[in-house]
Design a protein around this motif. Structure first.
Motif, PDB file in Angstrom:
ATOM      1  N   PRO A 324       1.283  -1.713   0.127  1.00 12.15           N
ATOM      2  CA  PRO A 324       0.250   0.140  -0.074  1.00 12.15           C
ATOM      3  C   PRO A 324       0.940   1.474   0.335  1.00 12.15           C
ATOM      4  O   PRO A 324       0.264   2.555  -0.696  1.00 12.15           O
ATOM      5  N   GLN A 327       2.245   2.068  -3.734  1.00 12.07           N
ATOM      6  CA  GLN A 327       1.025   2.723  -4.403  1.00 12.07           C
ATOM      7  C   GLN A 327       0.337   3.730  -4.276  1.00 12.07           C
ATOM      8  O   GLN A 327       0.150   4.797  -5.372  1.00 12.07           O
ATOM      9  N   ARG A 328       0.665   4.384  -2.856  1.00 11.72           N
ATOM     10  CA  ARG A 328       0.881   5.403  -2.117  1.00 11.72           C
ATOM     11  C   ARG A 328       1.686   6.250  -2.890  1.00 11.72           C
ATOM     12  O   ARG A 328       1.383   8.205  -3.958  1.00 11.72           O
ATOM     13  N   ARG A 329       2.628   6.084  -2.946  1.00 14.05           N
ATOM     14  CA  ARG A 329       3.722   6.842  -3.826  1.00 14.05           C
ATOM     15  C   ARG A 329       3.817   6.895  -5.012  1.00 14.05           C
ATOM     16  O   ARG A 329       3.750   8.184  -5.895  1.00 14.05           O
ATOM     17  N   GLU A 332       0.537   9.657  -5.962  1.00 14.80           N
ATOM     18  CA  GLU A 332       0.878  10.826  -5.809  1.00 14.80           C
ATOM     19  C   GLU A 332       2.350  11.334  -6.839  1.00 14.80           C
ATOM     20  O   GLU A 332       1.909  12.218  -7.711  1.00 14.80           O
ATOM     21  N   PRO A 360      -6.067   5.013  -7.307  1.00 12.77           N
ATOM     22  CA  PRO A 360      -6.194   4.681  -5.623  1.00 12.77           C
ATOM     23  C   PRO A 360      -5.896   4.380  -4.615  1.00 12.77           C
ATOM     24  O   PRO A 360      -6.055   3.348  -4.982  1.00 12.77           O
ATOM     25  N   PRO A 361      -5.027   4.257  -3.968  1.00 13.44           N
ATOM     26  CA  PRO A 361      -4.431   3.760  -3.044  1.00 13.44           C
ATOM     27  C   PRO A 361      -5.258   3.752  -2.438  1.00 13.44           C
ATOM     28  O   PRO A 361      -5.424   2.166  -2.101  1.00 13.44           O
ATOM     29  N   SER A 367      -2.717  -3.724  -4.329  1.00 14.11           N
ATOM     30  CA  SER A 367      -2.418  -3.172  -2.859  1.00 14.11           C
ATOM     31  C   SER A 367      -3.448  -4.902  -1.936  1.00 14.11           C
ATOM     32  O   SER A 367      -2.995  -5.182  -1.892  1.00 14.11           O
TER      33      SER A 367
END
Length: 464
Positions: A324, A327-329, A332, A360-361, A367
């Motif tokens: 996760p 994925q967020r990185r 962004e 989107p995360p 994830s």
């Protein structure tokens, strides 16, 4: 996704001949990039109520009717779906048949059956009305089905729009240009892409005028077939194609996040040790080797898909699980790229645009361990033409990363069809903005297939 309406002059009462003609038109449409082909009302027999009433047993079909085999095989061979309208046999003894749209998926299996709700005139003496709406999801797009007189009732397209449908498919047998012209208002009033497959020729007391067409949500007509005037060369077959990619359900759509997750607890497994037969890309690495993990059920489906590929081809696994945080990185970073390129875009538009390429995360299939990025290679591991590299963005590929992108080379289109057919048959769904991204068990899979809930939610790797 490119979709097509096919109009042709059926042979009255000859289901075998008409099914074969439909198969040929599906193959032709798929060769031009179509992922879905829609046929006119009662095209399997021709619109002749007296003919059907005289021999209802022979003139009606079920979804598994052997006479539909050429259509099912054409869907499997091309990876295209089809909507075939016919006299649908009733399930109860002694009941009247229905005017039915059979939606067949890219694997040739039934996706849904819609029975015409609003019968017209003499149809009431031959057929029974349907009672449920026609809906299905294909390639991330929700479709509505309607048949001819259904379209005279404004509440029908209104309900379709309210149900989240993006594209409205009408199988009809209209006799006048004035009736065809009404579809522009339907599109405009309800913000729908509209595709009309209209019949041609004379059947009993009715005539079809052709003029199959496609309308944008603005009401603009973007494609039209010829009008039938009584004399046509051969069977007058013609295809009308339109691109509805702008109506794809993106990962950022609230409908995806609204899907409930009932985590099944299935483990993540390392494909490198659990499936030696699966080729893993050599240029993929991360410190913990997380990329090579997948949920066990997804891996089993990949192996089944590989077994079904034509001789000389195999899958190459590129990336599966993505923690996760990573994925967020990714999300962004891509959002920052878009912000720099489009400084006037607001946060909502940036979020939606970013979701074409990176999930989107909170809902990311990677994830959850349910998604895999992969491609086709030769048996020796050599790359084949897929149109773009894996992970090509919409910007750098000029949209060619979309699974149903137009203007691909014939080889790339053929390879994508092979990949689509194998993975769809194994139970996975594609994210239509990325030809290489497939998933099972996640929220997007649940939305695309109509499952009651997702099986996999975001997951950390055993505490690491």
């Amino acid at each position: 996704m490119i979709i097509a309406a096919a109009q042709f002059l059926p042979v009255p009462g000859d289901i075998e001949a008409n099914a074969a003609r439909m198969a040929g038109l599906i193959t032709e449409a798929a060769g031009r990039g179509a992922g879905l082909v829609v046929f006119p009302e009662l095209a399997l027999t021709h619109y002749d109520l007296d003919l059907i009433a005289a021999d209802p047993r022979r003139m009606t079909v079920t979804e598994d009717d052997a006479r539909l085999a050429p259509v099912r095989e054409a869907c499997r061979a091309t990876g295209a779906a089809a909507v075939v309208n016919a006299a649908g046999r009733a399930t109860g003894d002694g009941s009247r048949p229905a005017i039915s749209s059979f939606a067949l998926g890219p694997d040739g299996a039934l996706v849904t059956r819609y029975d015409k709700i609003h019968l017209f005139g003499d149809e009431n003496a031959v057929f029974a009305p349907g009672v449920t709406e026609g809906r299905f999801t294909l390639g991330g797009i929700r479709f509505a089905l309607a048949t001819c007189f259904d379209n005279s009732f404004p509440e029908v397209p209104a309900r379709a729009a309210a149900d989240g449908c993006r594209v409205y498919l009408a199988s009809s047998f209209h006799d006048a240009t004035e009736r065809v012209a009404r579809y522009a208002q339907q599109a405009r009033d309800h913000g729908l892409h509209v595709l009309l497959a209209n019949g041609m020729g004379t059947g009993g007391s009715a005539s079809g005028c052709g003029l199959s067409g496609a309308w944008l949500p603005s009401g603009e007509r973007v494609a039209a077939a010829a009008e039938w005037t009584g004399t046509v060369p051969g069977d007058g077959a013609e295809l009308v194609l339109t691109d509805v990619r702008d109506r794809i359900t993106l990962m950022a759509d609230p409908a995806v996040a609204a899907i409930t997750v009932k985590e099944c607890g299935e483990p993540l497994v390392d494909v490198r040790t659990a499936a030696p037969a699966l080729l893993v890309a050599e240029d993929r690495h991360d410190a913990q080797g997380a990329f090579a993990f997948l949920r066990e059920g997804v891996l089993q489906r990949l192996l089944a898909a590989q077994e079904s590929l034509p001789d000389g081809l195999r899958l190459r696994f590129v990336e599966g699980y993505r923690p996760p945080g990573l994925q967020r990185r990714y999300f962004e970073e891509y959002t920052d790229e878009l912000r720099a390129a489009h400084p006037h875009w607001d946060a909502a538009r940036l979020h939606q645009a970013a979701s074409r390429y990176v999930s989107p995360p909170g809902i990311a299939p990677h994830s959850a361990g349910g998604a895999v990025d992969l491609t086709l290679v030769t048996a020796e591991g050599e790359a084949v033409d897929m149109g773009t590299p894996v992970n090509a963005s919409p910007e750098e590929s000029d949209g060619a990363c979309y699974t149903a992108a137009p203007d691909l080379t014939p080889a790339a289109r053929a390879h994508r069809r092979v990949l689509n057919a194998a993975l769809t048959a194994a139970g996975l769904v594609n994210y239509p903005t990325e030809w290489w991204h497939w998933s099972y068990g996640d929220r997007y899979w649940a939305l695309a297939t109509g499952a009651e809930h997702a099986l996999y939610g975001p997951k950390e790797r055993d505490g690491r």
